[in-house]
Design an enzyme around this catalytic site. Structure first.
Site, PDB file in Angstrom:
ATOM      1  CB  VAL A 117      -3.863   2.162  60.097  1.00  0.00           C
ATOM      2  CG1 VAL A 117      -2.452   1.975  60.619  1.00  0.00           C
ATOM      3  CG2 VAL A 117      -4.238   3.629  60.087  1.00  0.00           C
ATOM      4  CB  CYS A 118      -3.129   3.744  54.660  1.00  0.00           C
ATOM      5  SG  CYS A 118      -4.796   4.008  54.030  1.00  0.00           S
ATOM      6  NE  ARG A 119      -2.858  12.536  54.458  1.00  0.00           N
ATOM      7  CZ  ARG A 119      -3.903  13.326  54.254  1.00  0.00           C
ATOM      8  NH1 ARG A 119      -4.984  12.863  53.647  1.00  0.00           N
ATOM      9  NH2 ARG A 119      -3.884  14.580  54.675  1.00  0.00           N
ATOM     10  N   GLY A 150      -7.545   5.261  54.570  1.00  0.00           N
ATOM     11  CA  GLY A 150      -8.250   3.990  54.518  1.00  0.00           C
ATOM     12  C   GLY A 150      -8.241   3.275  53.180  1.00  0.00           C
ATOM     13  CG  MET A 187      -2.437   6.832  60.618  1.00  0.00           C
ATOM     14  SD  MET A 187      -2.518   6.207  62.324  1.00  0.00           S
ATOM     15  CE  MET A 187      -1.871   7.588  63.261  1.00  0.00           C
TER      16      MET A 187
END
Length: 112
Positions: free
Chosen positions: A62-64, A66, A91
């Site tokens: 996961v990141c902010r 995708g 996220m």
């Protein structure tokens, strides 16, 4: 995306409780808010810390939003991992789905 290989994805509401959630965002993003059981490993440190990522079981990256996590999933697949998926929407989608979040600074958790 045209001209790119697709990486496997999972929706925020579909992440199993047993999954190893690998958060590849930067330190300030992590501090602002993350999933309670996530493991923090900024994207640029992944190659040096590859042995810390489980080779078995579900790994959700996961990141902010995708994008960075999709790059990490592609990298992990290139190293032979077939147990990795990208969290669709990152996220931002996690928060929108009402999934739990915590912060490291004592404030209300948020996606930075």
């Amino acid at each position: 995306m045209f001209g790119r290989n697709q990486v496997p994805v999972v929706g925020a509401s579909e992440v199993p409780a047993s999954a190893y959630l690998l958060d590849v965002r930067e330190d300030d993003e992590w501090v602002a808010g993350h999933a309670p059981d996530a493991h923090h490993m900024p994207m640029h440190t992944v190659p040096a810390r590859l042995d810390e990522i489980p080779a078995d079981g579900d790994v959700v990256v996961v990141c902010r939003a995708g994008g960075r996590s999709a790059q990490v999933v592609a990298y992990l697949q290139a190293t032979g991992r077939d147990n990795v998926r990208n969290l669709a929407g990152g996220m931002m989608a996690w928060a929108q789905a009402g999934r739990p979040m915590v912060s490291e600074d004592g404030g209300a958790p948020q996606v930075a």
